[in-house]
Motif scaffolding. Structure first.
Motif, PDB file in Angstrom:
ATOM      1  N   UNK A  58      24.696   5.049   2.831  1.00  0.00           N
ATOM      2  CA  UNK A  58      25.237   3.755   2.425  1.00  0.00           C
ATOM      3  C   UNK A  58      26.021   3.928   1.122  1.00  0.00           C
ATOM      4  N   UNK A  59      25.869   2.989   0.197  1.00  0.00           N
ATOM      5  CA  UNK A  59      26.687   2.998  -1.022  1.00  0.00           C
ATOM      6  C   UNK A  59      25.888   3.438  -2.238  1.00  0.00           C
ATOM      7  N   UNK A  60      24.726   4.073  -2.039  1.00  0.00           N
ATOM      8  CA  UNK A  60      23.855   4.421  -3.157  1.00  0.00           C
ATOM      9  C   UNK A  60      24.563   5.291  -4.192  1.00  0.00           C
ATOM     10  N   UNK A  61      25.369   6.254  -3.743  1.00  0.00           N
ATOM     11  CA  UNK A  61      26.013   7.175  -4.680  1.00  0.00           C
ATOM     12  C   UNK A  61      26.923   6.424  -5.657  1.00  0.00           C
ATOM     13  N   UNK A  62      27.761   5.531  -5.156  1.00  0.00           N
ATOM     14  CA  UNK A  62      28.668   4.759  -6.019  1.00  0.00           C
ATOM     15  C   UNK A  62      27.886   3.824  -6.930  1.00  0.00           C
ATOM     16  N   UNK A  63      26.827   3.202  -6.405  1.00  0.00           N
ATOM     17  CA  UNK A  63      25.992   2.310  -7.227  1.00  0.00           C
ATOM     18  C   UNK A  63      25.417   3.076  -8.409  1.00  0.00           C
ATOM     19  N   UNK A  64      24.847   4.246  -8.133  1.00  0.00           N
ATOM     20  CA  UNK A  64      24.204   5.029  -9.188  1.00  0.00           C
ATOM     21  C   UNK A  64      25.229   5.591 -10.177  1.00  0.00           C
ATOM     22  N   UNK A  65      26.400   6.007  -9.686  1.00  0.00           N
ATOM     23  CA  UNK A  65      27.437   6.515 -10.588  1.00  0.00           C
ATOM     24  C   UNK A  65      27.989   5.396 -11.481  1.00  0.00           C
ATOM     25  N   UNK A  66      28.000   4.170 -10.971  1.00  0.00           N
ATOM     26  CA  UNK A  66      28.421   3.025 -11.793  1.00  0.00           C
ATOM     27  C   UNK A  66      27.462   2.828 -12.951  1.00  0.00           C
ATOM     28  N   UNK A  67      26.169   2.927 -12.680  1.00  0.00           N
ATOM     29  CA  UNK A  67      25.177   2.829 -13.751  1.00  0.00           C
ATOM     30  C   UNK A  67      25.344   3.976 -14.746  1.00  0.00           C
ATOM     31  N   UNK A  68      25.574   5.171 -14.216  1.00  0.00           N
ATOM     32  CA  UNK A  68      25.759   6.334 -15.085  1.00  0.00           C
ATOM     33  C   UNK A  68      26.967   6.146 -15.998  1.00  0.00           C
ATOM     34  N   UNK A  69      28.016   5.515 -15.474  1.00  0.00           N
ATOM     35  CA  UNK A  69      29.223   5.302 -16.273  1.00  0.00           C
ATOM     36  C   UNK A  69      28.945   4.413 -17.478  1.00  0.00           C
ATOM     37  N   UNK A  70      28.040   3.450 -17.329  1.00  0.00           N
ATOM     38  CA  UNK A  70      27.669   2.570 -18.443  1.00  0.00           C
ATOM     39  C   UNK A  70      26.698   3.267 -19.384  1.00  0.00           C
ATOM     40  N   UNK A  71      25.642   3.890 -18.833  1.00  0.00           N
ATOM     41  CA  UNK A  71      24.566   4.430 -19.658  1.00  0.00           C
ATOM     42  C   UNK A  71      24.938   5.755 -20.316  1.00  0.00           C
ATOM     43  N   UNK A  72      25.669   6.607 -19.603  1.00  0.00           N
ATOM     44  CA  UNK A  72      26.013   7.936 -20.118  1.00  0.00           C
ATOM     45  C   UNK A  72      27.478   8.008 -20.536  1.00  0.00           C
TER      46      UNK A  72
END
Length: 362
Positions: free
Chosen positions: A265-279
């Motif tokens: 599904x879209x888990x990879x993009x969801x998690x990379x979006x969070x990474x873009x904010x946090x990291x």
């Protein structure tokens, strides 16, 4: 008499607040019928089937009286909260300051005027320091579920979750991180009435967590309440990202964050979006204008403004916190592995953050 019962409770303790997420419904049994069913269940204990919880599709309004107690049971605060029309509560209880609230007593006061009905007593989850948070998907990550046809959907409702094959490598990964004192949260797009069945399945595998977040489908069909709309029946991006952001706003920015999902599904993009904010410390407005065009993130106007405010709040918390560690694990099939590892994303920020993703075959 029919009395309110608790379907779900999550309490998370922070320095300033205790965040509470709860759901109430009415019990469907009288006293004698309940005792008879309990005796029968003790003779033949079997895993819960999702269809047994279909009654949670009903809508009711409740009021909670929450009493905060100190370690020696001194009453520190009393607060009242009203549910939405589905019996759901999302609220926070301020810490009084000098003494800390360590226990909660819950009473329902709306269903039977003049009576305070005890719902239960709880100890909120204390997020240990250093903060180590694990967020995992469920379907196709821990269990190889299938809902693509009406027959498969019917079978999923009629059978316990162990009818579907477990993903042993994912279970081993999750278990290892829990042994390393990560606090687990399960975020799934499964309907909210699957919760008892999912909890049974997790407990059978020694994964003990009450922090299970599922999609409340009643929100989708409500014109006046809820964050979801009919497009969220198939589109999971906004729901999952919004839920994980809510979790991080409750727990605070973790020192270590592990995100586990699947490549279907879209888990990879969801998690990379969070990474873009946090990291990556990307600007939320720029980031959101990029991802909202994606099929899995299509938004209503209401969702856009509500979520963007939370996104900025998360960014501000992140800026005030040293960069922590973040790992992303994505489960995939052997035939998908090479394509995923060499994948080039359409989104620039995803290509810059994709080194955080670890693919594994399960």
């Amino acid at each position: 008499m029919r009395r309110p019962k608790l379907v779900h409770f999550t309490g998370i303790e922070s320095d300033e607040y205790i965040y509470i997420r709860a759901s109430l419904t009415y019990s469907s049994h009288g006293k004698f019928e309940l005792l008879e069913e309990l005796n029968q269940n003790l003779k033949d204990i079997v895993p819960t089937r999702p269809i047994q919880s279909l009654g949670l599709l009903s809508s009711n309004v409740f009021r909670l009286k929450i009493i905060g107690l100190s370690q020696d049971d001194t009453e520190l605060t009393i607060r009242y909260f009203d549910s939405d029309s589905f019996g759901n509560f999302n609220c926070k209880l301020p810490q009084p300051g000098v003494s800390k609230i360590v226990k909660l007593k819950l009473f329902e006061t709306n269903s039977h005027p003049g009576l305070d009905l005890l719902i239960g007593s709880f100890i909120p989850t204390s997020i240990k320091k250093p903060k180590k948070i694990l967020v995992t998907d469920f379907d196709k990550t821990l269990v190889d579920t299938r809902y693509s046809s009406m027959k498969e959907l019917y079978l999923s409702l009629r059978n316990p979750i162990h009818y579907f094959p477990p993903v042993d490598k994912s279970i081993a990964l999750i278990t290892e991180y829990i042994r390393s004192e990560f606090q687990p949260f399960v975020v799934s797009a499964s309907p909210h009435f699957y919760e008892n069945a999912i909890r049974d399945w997790l407990y059978q595998r020694q994964i003990f967590t009450g922090n299970i977040f599922l999609k409340d489908y009643r929100n989708i069909f409500s014109f006046f309440e809820g964050d979801l709309s009919t497009k969220d029946l198939k589109s999971q991006g906004f729901y999952k990202l919004n839920t994980i952001v809510n979790i991080l706003l409750m727990t605070g920015i973790p020192d270590e964050l592990v995100l586990v999902g699947d490549g279907f599904e879209s888990d990879t993009i969801i998690y990379l979006t969070l990474a873009a904010v946090l990291i990556g410390r990307y600007d939320p407005w720029t980031l959101w204008n990029t991802i909202k065009r994606e099929e899995s993130f299509r938004l209503t106007n209401q969702q856009h403004f509500r979520f963007l405010s939370k996104f900025y709040q998360l960014k501000n918390m992140s800026d005030a916190h040293p960069k922590g560690k973040l790992k992303i694990y994505i489960r995939c099939k052997q035939k998908m592995l090479q394509n995923l590892e060499t994948r080039v994303f359409k989104l620039d920020f995803a290509n810059q953050m994709k080194h955080l993703v670890h693919y594994y075959v399960g």
